[in-house]
Design a protein around this motif. Structure first.
Motif, short mmCIF file in Angstrom:
data_model
loop_
_atom_site.label_atom_id
_atom_site.label_comp_id
_atom_site.label_asym_id
_atom_site.label_seq_id
_atom_site.Cartn_x
_atom_site.Cartn_y
_atom_site.Cartn_z
N SER A 5 0.80 -1.23 0.00
CA SER A 5 0.00 0.00 0.00
C SER A 5 0.83 1.27 0.00
O SER A 5 0.47 2.25 -0.66
N PHE A 6 1.92 1.28 0.75
CA PHE A 6 2.66 2.52 0.95
C PHE A 6 3.97 2.62 0.17
O PHE A 6 4.53 3.71 0.05
N ILE A 7 4.46 1.51 -0.37
CA ILE A 7 5.72 1.53 -1.12
C ILE A 7 5.48 1.14 -2.58
O ILE A 7 5.72 1.92 -3.50
N VAL A 8 5.00 -0.08 -2.79
CA VAL A 8 4.88 -0.61 -4.16
C VAL A 8 3.86 0.16 -4.99
O VAL A 8 4.17 0.62 -6.09
N SER A 9 2.66 0.30 -4.48
CA SER A 9 1.60 0.93 -5.26
C SER A 9 1.95 2.37 -5.66
O SER A 9 1.82 2.73 -6.85
N PRO A 10 2.40 3.23 -4.74
CA PRO A 10 2.78 4.59 -5.17
C PRO A 10 3.94 4.60 -6.17
O PRO A 10 3.95 5.41 -7.10
N LYS B 216 5.66 5.13 -12.07
CA LYS B 216 6.51 4.58 -13.14
C LYS B 216 5.74 4.06 -14.35
O LYS B 216 6.29 4.02 -15.44
N LEU B 217 4.51 3.62 -14.16
CA LEU B 217 3.75 3.04 -15.27
C LEU B 217 2.75 4.04 -15.85
O LEU B 217 2.22 4.88 -15.11
N ARG C 28 -0.89 5.26 -16.99
CA ARG C 28 -2.14 5.09 -16.24
C ARG C 28 -2.85 3.78 -16.56
O ARG C 28 -3.30 3.07 -15.67
N GLU C 29 -2.96 3.46 -17.84
CA GLU C 29 -3.69 2.25 -18.24
C GLU C 29 -2.99 0.98 -17.74
O GLU C 29 -3.63 0.06 -17.26
N GLU C 30 -1.66 0.95 -17.84
CA GLU C 30 -0.91 -0.22 -17.36
C GLU C 30 -1.02 -0.34 -15.84
O GLU C 30 -1.15 -1.44 -15.30
N PHE C 31 -0.94 0.78 -15.16
CA PHE C 31 -1.09 0.78 -13.70
C PHE C 31 -2.47 0.25 -13.31
O PHE C 31 -2.60 -0.59 -12.42
N SER C 32 -3.48 0.72 -14.00
CA SER C 32 -4.85 0.28 -13.73
C SER C 32 -5.00 -1.22 -13.98
O SER C 32 -5.62 -1.93 -13.18
N ASN C 33 -4.42 -1.71 -15.07
CA ASN C 33 -4.48 -3.14 -15.37
C ASN C 33 -3.78 -3.96 -14.29
O ASN C 33 -4.27 -5.02 -13.89
#
Length: 169
Positions: A29-34, A39-40, A42-47
């Motif tokens: 929640s606090f390291i990986v996701s942000p 870095k990705l 928007r669409e890739e992050f959402s996927n």
């Protein structure tokens, strides 16, 4: 067999499982996701999130239940309440907020695919603005529920450590 040689395996396994549960939730929640958000595209992050979140929220729902069932010592209602709060948070995210957010994203993607996201003036359409606002609302609620779940696990960890300090080995 380990108990026969005088080793109490319940406490270390409980503590290890708690550590993985709390650490994994907090780290994602606090390291990986942000980091991935930055870095990705928007669409890739959402996927990616669409693939990760069902498993993440299932774990967030089930892990506190397992912790409660495998308690290393007698818990008071407050302690069980912390685990219940964490589990309910995961269930709310999985069963309610995740589907709502996914539906809003699908609607937004359909607008974009149908080229109805931007008006003739190049500005976002009212429909897109409404979807973005709605997504922000539910995503915010989801984030708050997730943080509450993680914080309740953190407080549980303090209670767990206090209880473990009283056990005579």
């Amino acid at each position: 067999m380990l108990c026969q040689v005088g080793l109490n395996v319940k406490v270390p396994f409980h503590f290890l499982f708690y550590s993985l549960t709390f650490g994994g939730s907090a780290f994602y929640s606090f390291i990986v996701s942000p980091l991935v958000f930055k870095k990705l595209p928007r669409e890739e992050f959402s996927n990616l999130q669409n693939k990760v979140f069902p498993t993440y929220f299932t774990g967030q729902t089930l892990a506190p239940i397992i912790l409660g069932l495998a308690q290393p010592f007698a818990y008071c209602p407050f302690t069980l309440g912390l685990l219940a709060l964490s589990s309910v948070g995961g269930a709310l995210n999985y069963l309610w907020l995740l589907p709502v957010c996914q539906k809003i994203k699908e609607d937004r993607n359909k607008l974009i695919a149908d080229k109805k996201d931007v008006g003739a003036d190049g500005q976002p359409t009212e429909e897109l603005k409404a979807l973005n606002k709605q997504f922000g609302k539910y995503h915010g609620i989801s984030t708050l529920v997730n943080i509450t779940s993680i914080l309740s696990l953190g407080v549980y960890g303090v209670v767990l450590a206090k209880g473990l300090s009283k056990i005579k080995f």
